[in-house]
Each structure stands twice: as structure tokens, then as C-alpha cells.
Motif scaffolding. Structure first.
Motif, PDB file in Angstrom:
ATOM      1  N   UNK A 159      89.290 -19.418 -32.626  1.00  0.00           N
ATOM      2  CA  UNK A 159      90.124 -18.912 -32.644  1.00  0.00           C
ATOM      3  C   UNK A 159      90.503 -18.575 -34.348  1.00  0.00           C
ATOM      4  N   UNK A 160      90.853 -17.776 -34.078  1.00  0.00           N
ATOM      5  CA  UNK A 160      90.800 -17.098 -35.636  1.00  0.00           C
ATOM      6  C   UNK A 160      92.021 -17.480 -36.255  1.00  0.00           C
ATOM      7  N   UNK A 161      93.041 -18.525 -36.189  1.00  0.00           N
ATOM      8  CA  UNK A 161      93.975 -18.229 -36.710  1.00  0.00           C
ATOM      9  C   UNK A 161      94.021 -20.084 -37.583  1.00  0.00           C
ATOM     10  N   UNK A 162      93.378 -20.422 -36.900  1.00  0.00           N
ATOM     11  CA  UNK A 162      93.606 -21.923 -37.475  1.00  0.00           C
ATOM     12  C   UNK A 162      92.186 -21.395 -38.957  1.00  0.00           C
ATOM     13  N   UNK A 163      92.252 -21.958 -40.073  1.00  0.00           N
ATOM     14  CA  UNK A 163      91.935 -22.159 -41.007  1.00  0.00           C
ATOM     15  C   UNK A 163      90.677 -23.297 -40.820  1.00  0.00           C
ATOM     16  N   UNK A 164      89.844 -22.433 -41.369  1.00  0.00           N
ATOM     17  CA  UNK A 164      88.152 -22.762 -42.240  1.00  0.00           C
ATOM     18  C   UNK A 164      88.675 -24.248 -42.799  1.00  0.00           C
ATOM     19  N   UNK A 165      89.747 -23.964 -43.585  1.00  0.00           N
ATOM     20  CA  UNK A 165      90.356 -26.064 -44.134  1.00  0.00           C
ATOM     21  C   UNK A 165      90.749 -26.088 -42.696  1.00  0.00           C
ATOM     22  N   UNK A 166      91.379 -26.508 -42.642  1.00  0.00           N
ATOM     23  CA  UNK A 166      92.153 -27.100 -41.666  1.00  0.00           C
ATOM     24  C   UNK A 166      91.022 -27.455 -40.704  1.00  0.00           C
ATOM     25  N   UNK A 167      90.041 -26.653 -40.190  1.00  0.00           N
ATOM     26  CA  UNK A 167      89.022 -27.367 -39.262  1.00  0.00           C
ATOM     27  C   UNK A 167      88.086 -28.152 -39.668  1.00  0.00           C
ATOM     28  N   UNK A 168      87.826 -28.141 -41.212  1.00  0.00           N
ATOM     29  CA  UNK A 168      86.841 -28.444 -42.232  1.00  0.00           C
ATOM     30  C   UNK A 168      87.535 -30.690 -42.320  1.00  0.00           C
ATOM     31  N   UNK A 169      88.626 -30.061 -42.549  1.00  0.00           N
ATOM     32  CA  UNK A 169      89.993 -31.653 -42.876  1.00  0.00           C
ATOM     33  C   UNK A 169      89.623 -32.114 -41.355  1.00  0.00           C
ATOM     34  N   UNK A 170      89.601 -31.845 -40.283  1.00  0.00           N
ATOM     35  CA  UNK A 170      90.053 -32.556 -38.999  1.00  0.00           C
ATOM     36  C   UNK A 170      87.916 -33.039 -38.230  1.00  0.00           C
ATOM     37  N   UNK A 171      87.077 -32.179 -39.171  1.00  0.00           N
ATOM     38  CA  UNK A 171      85.881 -32.761 -38.939  1.00  0.00           C
ATOM     39  C   UNK A 171      85.986 -34.180 -40.442  1.00  0.00           C
ATOM     40  N   UNK A 172      85.636 -34.254 -40.937  1.00  0.00           N
ATOM     41  CA  UNK A 172      85.673 -35.287 -42.293  1.00  0.00           C
ATOM     42  C   UNK A 172      86.360 -36.584 -41.270  1.00  0.00           C
ATOM     43  N   UNK A 173      88.073 -35.901 -40.958  1.00  0.00           N
ATOM     44  CA  UNK A 173      88.078 -37.716 -40.403  1.00  0.00           C
ATOM     45  C   UNK A 173      87.500 -37.969 -39.436  1.00  0.00           C
ATOM     46  N   UNK A 174      87.079 -36.965 -38.529  1.00  0.00           N
ATOM     47  CA  UNK A 174      86.345 -37.446 -37.028  1.00  0.00           C
ATOM     48  C   UNK A 174      85.397 -38.131 -37.408  1.00  0.00           C
ATOM     49  N   UNK A 175      84.864 -37.707 -38.189  1.00  0.00           N
ATOM     50  CA  UNK A 175      83.502 -38.149 -38.746  1.00  0.00           C
ATOM     51  C   UNK A 175      83.186 -39.751 -39.185  1.00  0.00           C
ATOM     52  N   UNK A 176      84.347 -40.273 -39.542  1.00  0.00           N
ATOM     53  CA  UNK A 176      84.548 -41.697 -39.806  1.00  0.00           C
ATOM     54  C   UNK A 176      85.140 -42.421 -38.772  1.00  0.00           C
ATOM     55  N   UNK A 177      86.041 -41.752 -38.161  1.00  0.00           N
ATOM     56  CA  UNK A 177      87.559 -42.168 -36.457  1.00  0.00           C
ATOM     57  C   UNK A 177      85.967 -42.871 -35.542  1.00  0.00           C
ATOM     58  N   UNK A 178      85.601 -41.425 -35.279  1.00  0.00           N
ATOM     59  CA  UNK A 178      84.624 -41.542 -33.779  1.00  0.00           C
ATOM     60  C   UNK A 178      82.876 -41.875 -34.118  1.00  0.00           C
ATOM     61  N   UNK A 179      82.223 -41.687 -34.886  1.00  0.00           N
ATOM     62  CA  UNK A 179      80.743 -41.402 -35.452  1.00  0.00           C
ATOM     63  C   UNK A 179      79.944 -42.003 -36.258  1.00  0.00           C
ATOM     64  N   UNK A 180      80.941 -43.024 -36.590  1.00  0.00           N
ATOM     65  CA  UNK A 180      80.360 -44.100 -37.996  1.00  0.00           C
ATOM     66  C   UNK A 180      79.941 -43.777 -39.207  1.00  0.00           C
ATOM     67  N   UNK A 181      80.363 -42.067 -40.138  1.00  0.00           N
ATOM     68  CA  UNK A 181      79.889 -41.626 -41.066  1.00  0.00           C
ATOM     69  C   UNK A 181      78.676 -40.891 -40.990  1.00  0.00           C
ATOM     70  N   UNK A 182      78.275 -40.918 -39.794  1.00  0.00           N
ATOM     71  CA  UNK A 182      77.159 -40.441 -38.983  1.00  0.00           C
ATOM     72  C   UNK A 182      76.982 -38.836 -38.699  1.00  0.00           C
ATOM     73  N   UNK A 183      76.965 -37.874 -39.716  1.00  0.00           N
ATOM     74  CA  UNK A 183      76.925 -36.889 -39.579  1.00  0.00           C
ATOM     75  C   UNK A 183      75.653 -36.131 -38.766  1.00  0.00           C
TER      76      UNK A 183
END
Length: 344
Positions: A159-183
Motif C-alpha cells: 500500500x502506497x498510503x502507508x508511509x515508510x516511517x510508519x512501517x519502519x517504526x512498526x518493524x522496530x517495535x516488533x523486533x523486540x516484541x516477537x523476535x527477541x531482538x533477533x533481526x
């Protein structure tokens, strides 16, 4: 859907269960998704992976936004949702369903929106602005938080209407929440490369002191990280860049003219500020003009030119035609340099 994502969706579908029977007092239930809907896109998967998920029309007020939703709901407004408002008004309904899951213990809400915050905002806005009969189209899923994150990501990735910044911040939160900080583990679950994920994480990690330089941070793309990251690494460069970001933000607040506003122009100003002075410029005394020796700026503080080198043979300069200043300001700065180094 590309073959690359088939395995990803099949994995998600395996963890999704039908929502079950809805009591008679629940809002009207519709059939399965039409073309383009999440259900329809599962049609190409093996039979065991397909889940027939019913749809319902509900009051959006009965749906709350999932706290880990990847869109900044507070940033939504009539302008950002203008295309969706126009589409729903023209068709008289919401075309694609939002993905939700049931909630318990909340007397004010029946569902939690996993994917579809923009549709939720738009339908809510329309109901409050002369279209009270429009309802929110949903699909009910049974999802864990990690599954909900991946479903939401897949739904919004194109979706073009979702900004890269929004997606990026979501990924950063998810990194610790669901994957133990393991990229690496996260990239594998998203069916993407580590390099791809790393670019988004770098964007999310840009300091707030830098983001204020941009009138609309949501216009930043992951492609801009390659420009910003290098000038933030050396401590002296970082200090100059953040100082320039603060100055740009302050200048806009004060209504100064000739302040760069587009992302490319702001980037140029930040890069120019981050460049280290050449030669002995750090130790040199201020010029007789009163302007900084390394970079000459306009009255509003925008960079006009930089003195790169001075020796017995001459003076070397770099012009910043895209730095936000005007030609007349650059000509005045050049005239001062001429008067200083080439007297009449």
C-alpha cells in the motif's frame, strides 16, 4: 500474489481458525471475500491452507485499534484519507474488509482492528459527516499477536498510503516484541532479506532531534537513510547536523522565508551542515564580513556557498543552488567574497 509470498501466507493461514458462529443479535454477516480480498488471495493455496472467513458490517465505534497496529492512527486526517473517502462515497460502501479479532472484557468494543485503521477512520468520519448509514466491513480472524503483526504487514506492504516511517517504526517495535531482538529471525518470518529489514530499522532509529528538520516526517523514505546515516556517525558531524535540524525547525516556526521544505532540499541543508571544515578552517578567525568562514549563509540561515580553499593562488568555493537560498542572496555573498579577496 507473488510466489515468494505464497509460503508466507500459507503459514499464516495455518494458524487462523474460523471465527465461529455469531449470535443472532450480532450485525449482518456477509459471504466470503470478493476479488482482491484477503480470502480471495488465498484461493491459489492448497485446500488445507484455505480458510473460509465470513464478513460482517458493523459500527466502527465497536472496534478499537490494536495497540501494535502499524499505522499512526492519530496522524490520519481528511487529507490523508481523501482518496478512500471519495471511493467509499462513490461506491456507497467499503470495498475491501478490514481484518479484526474478537476482544473480551471490554464493554465498549467487540473487535480489535489488526489491519484496516485507515478504513476505520474513514468510515467513522463519513458516519459523522452526512453518511450515517455506512458501516465498517470486517473479517474476523483468530490470531496470536505475532500472527497479527505478520498479517497486518502483508496486507499493508504494497500500500502506497502507508508511509515508510510508519512501517519502519512498526518493524522496530516488533523486533523486540516477537523476535527477541533477533533481526535474522524476524527477516525469515517476514520472508525478506536482512538487508531489506535493516534499511527500515535504520529509518526507525533516526533521532527525533533530526526528524524535526522535516515539515512532514512521513515523506521520508528508506532510500533517504543512505544520505542521513553517514552524517550522523562522527560525533562532530552529528552535532552540526542536529543543530541545523533545530535551526530549520525554529525558522519554520518563526515564519522565516526561504527555509527548505521539500525532503531533497532539507537533506541538502543537513548534508552541507554536517561536512567538516576544510584545512585550518576550524582554527581560523571569523572573516571581516562577519560570516562563518566555512559556510556562508543567508539572513535566514540557509547555506549559500562554502569556502573550500584559500591560498596564494586563489579561493575555491562550492555553491549550494538547492540549499534554499535565492540567487540574489548568493550574488550578494559572492560580492562580499570578491570585495574581500579581489579589491576594486
Amino acid at each position: 500474489m507473488t510466489s515468494k509470498n505464497n509460503r508466507f501466507v500459507a503459514d499464516l493461514a495455518a494458524g487462523v481458525e474460523p471465527a465461529g458462529t455469531v449470535p443472532a443479535e450480532q450485525p449482518s454477516r456477509l459471504g466470503g471475500g470478493g476479488p482482491g480480498s484477503p480470502t480471495h488471495r488465498l484461493a491459489g493455496l492448497p485446500p488445507r491452507a484455505v480458510v473460509d472467513i465470513p464478513q460482517e458490517l458493523v459500527d466502527p465505534a465497536r472496534c478499537r485499534i490494536w495497540e501494535h497496529h502499524n499505522r499512526d492512527y492519530s496522524a490520519l486526517n481528511e487529507d490523508r484519507c481523501a482518496d478512500l473517502i471519495e471511493t467509499i462515497v462513490a461506491q456507497g460502501k467499503q470495498e475491501f474488509p478490514a481484518i479484526v479479532r474478537r476482544v473480551t472484557g471490554d464493554p465498549d468494543h467487540d473487535y480489535e482492528v489488526i489491519s484496516g485503521a485507515r478504513r476505520h477512520w474513514t468510515v467513522s468520519w463519513l458516519r459523522a459527516n452526512n453518511y450515517p448509514d455506512i458501516r465498517y466491513l470486517i473479517e474476523i480472524r483468530s490470531l496470536t499477536d505475532e500472527q497479527a503483526f505478520r498479517v497486518s504487514d502483508l496486507e499493508n506492504r504494497a500500500r502506497e498510503d502507508l508511509a515508510d516511517v510508519e512501517r519502519a517504526r512498526d518493524y522496530l517495535k516488533a523486533l523486540d516484541l516477537y523476535y527477541g531482538g533477533k533481526q535474522k529471525a524476524m527477516a525469515q518470518r517476514l520472508n525478506q532479506s536482512e538487508a531489506w529489514l535493516s534499511r527500515y530499522l535504520d529509518l526507525a532509529r533516526l533521532p527525533a532531534e533530526l526528524m524535526i528538520a522535516f515539515p512532514d516526517p512521513f515523506e521520508l523514505k528508506i532510500s533517504h537513510v543512505g544520505t542521513l546515516k553517514p552524517i550522523l556517525k562522527p560525533e562532530d558531524s552529528r552535532a552540526r547536523v542536529l543543530a541545523e535540524a533545530a535551526r530549520l525547525a525554529q525558522s519554520r516556526t518563526e515564519g522565516a522565508t526561504n527555509v527548505p521544505t521539500s525532503v531533497p532540499d532539507v537533506l541538502r541543508a543537513l548534508v552541507a551542515a554536517g561536512e567538516a571544515p576544510r584545512g585550518d578552517a576550524k582554527k581560523a578567525a571569523p572573516k571581516k564580513t562577519g560570516l562563518p568562514e566555512e559556510i556562508i549563509r543567508s539572513g535566514a540561515g540557509t547555506p549559500l556557498l562554502r569556502v573550500d580553499k584559500k591560498d596564494r593562488k586563489g579561493v575555491s568555493i562550492t555553491l549550494f543552488p538547492k540549499g534554499g537560498g535565492s540567487r540574489s542572496e548568493a550574488e550578494a555573498a559572492m560580492q562580499e567574497l570578491l570585495d574581500q579577496h579581489w579589491p576594486k
